[in-house]
Scaffold this active site. Structure first.
Site, PDB file in Angstrom:
ATOM      1  N   LYS A  14       0.843  -1.210   0.000  1.00 46.91           N
ATOM      2  CA  LYS A  14       0.000   0.000   0.000  1.00 46.91           C
ATOM      3  C   LYS A  14       0.876   1.258   0.000  1.00 46.91           C
ATOM      4  O   LYS A  14       0.636   2.194  -0.758  1.00 46.91           O
ATOM      5  CB  LYS A  14      -0.927   0.006   1.237  1.00 46.91           C
ATOM      6  CG  LYS A  14      -1.800  -1.250   1.335  1.00 46.91           C
ATOM      7  CD  LYS A  14      -2.721  -1.212   2.537  1.00 46.91           C
ATOM      8  CE  LYS A  14      -2.036  -1.290   3.882  1.00 46.91           C
ATOM      9  NZ  LYS A  14      -1.350  -2.574   4.153  1.00 46.91           N
ATOM     10  N   ARG A  89     -10.033   0.275   8.791  1.00 43.04           N
ATOM     11  CA  ARG A  89      -9.698  -1.124   9.060  1.00 43.04           C
ATOM     12  C   ARG A  89     -10.831  -1.853   9.749  1.00 43.04           C
ATOM     13  O   ARG A  89     -10.714  -3.058  10.006  1.00 43.04           O
ATOM     14  CB  ARG A  89      -8.471  -1.177   9.958  1.00 43.04           C
ATOM     15  CG  ARG A  89      -7.141  -1.215   9.225  1.00 43.04           C
ATOM     16  CD  ARG A  89      -6.053  -1.055  10.271  1.00 43.04           C
ATOM     17  NE  ARG A  89      -4.851  -1.751   9.962  1.00 43.04           N
ATOM     18  CZ  ARG A  89      -3.773  -1.188   9.410  1.00 43.04           C
ATOM     19  NH1 ARG A  89      -3.798   0.062   9.039  1.00 43.04           N
ATOM     20  NH2 ARG A  89      -2.680  -1.890   9.225  1.00 43.04           N
ATOM     21  N   ARG A 129      11.632  -5.601   5.220  1.00 42.82           N
ATOM     22  CA  ARG A 129      11.435  -4.162   4.969  1.00 42.82           C
ATOM     23  C   ARG A 129      12.401  -3.322   5.821  1.00 42.82           C
ATOM     24  O   ARG A 129      12.637  -3.604   6.987  1.00 42.82           O
ATOM     25  CB  ARG A 129      10.004  -3.752   5.306  1.00 42.82           C
ATOM     26  CG  ARG A 129       9.820  -2.235   5.277  1.00 42.82           C
ATOM     27  CD  ARG A 129       8.395  -1.788   5.370  1.00 42.82           C
ATOM     28  NE  ARG A 129       7.602  -2.561   6.293  1.00 42.82           N
ATOM     29  CZ  ARG A 129       6.286  -2.564   6.319  1.00 42.82           C
ATOM     30  NH1 ARG A 129       5.609  -1.860   5.431  1.00 42.82           N
ATOM     31  NH2 ARG A 129       5.643  -3.277   7.195  1.00 42.82           N
ATOM     32  N   ARG A 162      11.195  -1.695  11.392  1.00 45.46           N
ATOM     33  CA  ARG A 162      10.070  -1.374  12.270  1.00 45.46           C
ATOM     34  C   ARG A 162       9.925  -2.383  13.403  1.00 45.46           C
ATOM     35  O   ARG A 162      10.082  -3.585  13.187  1.00 45.46           O
ATOM     36  CB  ARG A 162       8.779  -1.352  11.446  1.00 45.46           C
ATOM     37  CG  ARG A 162       8.375   0.022  11.012  1.00 45.46           C
ATOM     38  CD  ARG A 162       7.286   0.034   9.984  1.00 45.46           C
ATOM     39  NE  ARG A 162       6.079  -0.681  10.348  1.00 45.46           N
ATOM     40  CZ  ARG A 162       4.990  -0.725   9.585  1.00 45.46           C
ATOM     41  NH1 ARG A 162       4.979  -0.063   8.422  1.00 45.46           N
ATOM     42  NH2 ARG A 162       3.933  -1.396   9.941  1.00 45.46           N
ATOM     43  N   ARG A 173      -0.597  -9.516  13.099  1.00 43.01           N
ATOM     44  CA  ARG A 173      -1.205  -8.485  12.247  1.00 43.01           C
ATOM     45  C   ARG A 173      -1.993  -9.138  11.111  1.00 43.01           C
ATOM     46  O   ARG A 173      -3.072  -8.669  10.740  1.00 43.01           O
ATOM     47  CB  ARG A 173      -0.119  -7.552  11.679  1.00 43.01           C
ATOM     48  CG  ARG A 173       0.427  -6.599  12.743  1.00 43.01           C
ATOM     49  CD  ARG A 173       1.775  -6.000  12.360  1.00 43.01           C
ATOM     50  NE  ARG A 173       1.740  -5.207  11.147  1.00 43.01           N
ATOM     51  CZ  ARG A 173       2.813  -4.902  10.429  1.00 43.01           C
ATOM     52  NH1 ARG A 173       4.013  -5.315  10.816  1.00 43.01           N
ATOM     53  NH2 ARG A 173       2.697  -4.186   9.340  1.00 43.01           N
TER      54      ARG A 173
HETATM   55  P1  AP5 Z   1       4.874  -1.643   1.887  1.00 43.94           P
HETATM   56  O1  AP5 Z   1       4.533  -0.876   0.665  1.00 43.94           O
HETATM   57  O2  AP5 Z   1       5.602  -0.939   2.980  1.00 43.94           O
HETATM   58  O3  AP5 Z   1       3.570  -2.397   2.446  1.00 43.94           O
HETATM   59  P2  AP5 Z   1       2.272  -1.841   3.173  1.00 43.94           P
HETATM   60  O4  AP5 Z   1       1.093  -2.495   2.564  1.00 43.94           O
HETATM   61  O5  AP5 Z   1       2.285  -0.342   3.199  1.00 43.94           O
HETATM   62  O6  AP5 Z   1       2.535  -2.495   4.598  1.00 43.94           O
HETATM   63  P3  AP5 Z   1       2.413  -1.990   6.098  1.00 43.94           P
HETATM   64  O7  AP5 Z   1       3.087  -3.041   6.920  1.00 43.94           O
HETATM   65  O8  AP5 Z   1       2.903  -0.580   6.269  1.00 43.94           O
HETATM   66  O9  AP5 Z   1       0.905  -2.075   6.332  1.00 43.94           O
HETATM   67  P4  AP5 Z   1       0.143  -2.234   7.623  1.00 43.94           P
HETATM   68  O10 AP5 Z   1      -1.204  -1.971   7.116  1.00 43.94           O
HETATM   69  O11 AP5 Z   1       0.288  -3.450   8.398  1.00 43.94           O
HETATM   70  O12 AP5 Z   1       0.869  -1.184   8.591  1.00 43.94           O
HETATM   71  P5  AP5 Z   1       0.441   0.249   9.125  1.00 43.94           P
HETATM   72  O13 AP5 Z   1       1.664   1.062   9.184  1.00 43.94           O
HETATM   73  O14 AP5 Z   1      -0.742   0.746   8.403  1.00 43.94           O
HETATM   74  O15 AP5 Z   1       5.730  -2.930   1.424  1.00 43.94           O
HETATM   75  C1  AP5 Z   1       6.231  -3.858   2.366  1.00 43.94           C
HETATM   76  C2  AP5 Z   1       7.625  -4.342   1.904  1.00 43.94           C
HETATM   77  O16 AP5 Z   1       7.483  -5.085   0.702  1.00 43.94           O
HETATM   78  C3  AP5 Z   1       8.628  -3.207   1.581  1.00 43.94           C
HETATM   79  O17 AP5 Z   1       9.901  -3.604   1.978  1.00 43.94           O
HETATM   80  C4  AP5 Z   1       8.531  -3.046   0.049  1.00 43.94           C
HETATM   81  O18 AP5 Z   1       9.767  -2.592  -0.502  1.00 43.94           O
HETATM   82  C5  AP5 Z   1       8.223  -4.487  -0.387  1.00 43.94           C
HETATM   83  N1  AP5 Z   1       7.331  -4.536  -1.549  1.00 43.94           N
HETATM   84  C6  AP5 Z   1       6.244  -3.764  -1.796  1.00 43.94           C
HETATM   85  N2  AP5 Z   1       5.647  -4.118  -2.943  1.00 43.94           N
HETATM   86  C7  AP5 Z   1       6.380  -5.161  -3.425  1.00 43.94           C
HETATM   87  C8  AP5 Z   1       6.274  -5.982  -4.600  1.00 43.94           C
HETATM   88  N3  AP5 Z   1       5.283  -5.781  -5.492  1.00 43.94           N
HETATM   89  N4  AP5 Z   1       7.185  -6.967  -4.776  1.00 43.94           N
HETATM   90  C9  AP5 Z   1       8.195  -7.164  -3.864  1.00 43.94           C
HETATM   91  N5  AP5 Z   1       8.349  -6.417  -2.746  1.00 43.94           N
HETATM   92  C10 AP5 Z   1       7.450  -5.423  -2.531  1.00 43.94           C
HETATM   93  O19 AP5 Z   1      -0.069  -0.122  10.604  1.00 43.94           O
HETATM   94  C11 AP5 Z   1       0.812  -0.476  11.647  1.00 43.94           C
HETATM   95  C12 AP5 Z   1      -0.002  -0.633  12.930  1.00 43.94           C
HETATM   96  O20 AP5 Z   1      -0.642   0.608  13.288  1.00 43.94           O
HETATM   97  C13 AP5 Z   1      -1.163  -1.643  12.876  1.00 43.94           C
HETATM   98  O21 AP5 Z   1      -0.734  -2.969  13.144  1.00 43.94           O
HETATM   99  C14 AP5 Z   1      -2.076  -1.111  13.987  1.00 43.94           C
HETATM  100  O22 AP5 Z   1      -1.618  -1.464  15.274  1.00 43.94           O
HETATM  101  C15 AP5 Z   1      -1.950   0.393  13.828  1.00 43.94           C
HETATM  102  N6  AP5 Z   1      -2.935   0.970  12.888  1.00 43.94           N
HETATM  103  C16 AP5 Z   1      -2.668   1.606  11.710  1.00 43.94           C
HETATM  104  N7  AP5 Z   1      -3.819   2.007  11.133  1.00 43.94           N
HETATM  105  C17 AP5 Z   1      -4.819   1.626  11.947  1.00 43.94           C
HETATM  106  C18 AP5 Z   1      -6.242   1.739  11.873  1.00 43.94           C
HETATM  107  N8  AP5 Z   1      -6.847   2.336  10.813  1.00 43.94           N
HETATM  108  N9  AP5 Z   1      -6.989   1.205  12.878  1.00 43.94           N
HETATM  109  C19 AP5 Z   1      -6.396   0.617  13.946  1.00 43.94           C
HETATM  110  N10 AP5 Z   1      -5.053   0.467  14.078  1.00 43.94           N
HETATM  111  C20 AP5 Z   1      -4.274   0.973  13.088  1.00 43.94           C
END
Ligand code: AP5
Length: 215
Positions: A14, A89, A129, A162, A173
Site C-alpha cells: 500500500k 480497518r 522491509r 520497524r 497483524r
Molecule cells: P509496503 O509498501 O511498505 O507495504 P504496506 O502495505 O504499506 O505495509 P504496512 O506493513 O505498512 O501495512 P500495515 O497496514 O500493516 O501497517 P500500518 O503502518 O498501516 O511494502 C512492504 C515491503 O514489501 C517493503 O519492503 C517493500 O519494498 C516491499 N514490496 C512492496 N511491494 C512489493 C512488490 N510488489 N514486490 C516485492 N516487494 C514489494 O499499521 C501499523 C499498525 O498501526 C497496525 O498494526 C495497527 O496497530 C496500527 N494501525 C494503523 N492504522 C490503523 C487503523 N486504521 N486502525 C487501527 N489500528 C491501526
C-alpha cells in the site's frame, strides 16, 4: 477528484504503490500507521496509548483512530484528493469515514482498491522491509535494496527496521487482517467502486493495473 482507499494486508504494498500515485496524480497520502508512528516518536498521550496495541500487532481502538483522522482531514491539503492507506480497518471506521467526507468535506470515496498477496510472501516482505527514519523511503533487503547496504539512497541515513515487523508480530497483524479488516471487502463490495488487484508482481507491474483503475 480522486479519493481512494487502499485495502490490503500488512506488507501488501500500500505504501509502495501510494508513492507512485502521489508522483503521477498529486494526491495526499494519509497513512494512519505513519501518523501513529509519529505520535509514538513524539511521545504524545495518543502515541503512548497506541504503542501498546501496535507492538502487539493489534488494532488501535476506533475512537482514537477516528479522532486522528478527523483532525488530519481538517487540513486544507486534503482538497487535492486523498489516498487512505491503512484506514479504514473496521466497519465502524468505514462508516465514520463516509460521514466525515460527506458532512465535513462534501465529497466521497471514488475508488477502493484491495491489494491481494499470499500470507507467506507478506511475512517475507515485512521481515525484509527497511525504511529511512528521515525521509520515509521504503526499501526491501531482497526486492528493493538500497545502493549501499543499510543506508538511504537519498540522504545516507542508516535504515531502520520497524518494531512490529518481527515475524511473530506480523503473524498477529495478518490474523487481525483476516478476522476484521478483510470484512471491509463485503462493506465496499457492492459499491461499484471496489476492485481487487493482484499485488504479487513486481511493483511497476502492480502499478500498471492500478493506473488502469484510476484512469
Ligand atoms: P509496503 O509498501 O511498505 O507495504 P504496506 O502495505 O504499506 O505495509 P504496512 O506493513 O505498512 O501495512 P500495515 O497496514 O500493516 O501497517 P500500518 O503502518 O498501516 O511494502 C512492504 C515491503 O514489501 C517493503 O519492503 C517493500 O519494498 C516491499 N514490496 C512492496 N511491494 C512489493 C512488490 N510488489 N514486490 C516485492 N516487494 C514489494 O499499521 C501499523 C499498525 O498501526 C497496525 O498494526 C495497527 O496497530 C496500527 N494501525 C494503523 N492504522 C490503523 C487503523 N486504521 N486502525 C487501527 N489500528 C491501526
Amino acid at each position: 477528484m480522486i479519493n481512494m482507499i487502499f485495502l490490503g494486508p500488512p506488507g501488501a504494498g500500500k505504501g509502495t504503490q501510494s508513492a507512485y500515485i502521489i508522483r503521477d496524480y498529486g494526491l495526499v497520502q494519509i497513512s494512519t500507521g505513519d501518523l501513529l508512528r509519529q505520535a509514538v516518536k513524539d511521545q504524545t498521550p495518543l502515541g503512548k496509548e497506541a504503542k501498546v496495541y501496535m507492538d502487539a500487532g493489534q488494532l488501535v481502538p476506533d475512537s482514537l483512530i477516528i479522532g486522528l483522522m478527523k483532525d488530519r482531514l481538517a487540513s486544507p491539503d486534503c482538497a487535492k484528493g486523498v489516498i487512505f492507506d491503512g484506514f479504514p480497518r473496521t466497519i465502524a471506521q468505514a462508516e465514520a469515514l463516509d460521514a466525515m467526507l460527506k458532512n465535513d468535506l462534501k465529497t466521497e470515496i471514488t475508488q477502493i482498491i484491495s491489494l491481494n498477496v499470499a500470507d507467506e510472501l507478506l511475512v517475507e516482505r515485512a521481515v525484509g522491509r527497511r525504511s529511512c527514519p528521515k525521509d520515509g523511503k521504503v526499501y526491501h533487503i531482497k526486492y528493493n535494496p538500497p545502493k549501499v547496504g543499510g543506508v538511504c539512497d537519498l540522504c545516507g541515513t542508516t535504515l531502520a527496521h520497524r518494531d512490529d515487523d518481527r515475524e511473530d508480530t506480523i503473524k498477529n497483524r495478518l490474523k487481525v487482517y483476516h478476522e476484521t479488516t478483510s470484512l471491509l471487502k463485503g462493506y465496499y463490495g457492492n459499491s461499484g467502486k471496489f476492485t481487487e488487484v493482484d499485488g504479487e508482481g513486481n511493483p511497476d507491474d502492480v502499478y500498471v493495473k492500478i493506473k488502469r483503475i484510476l484512469g
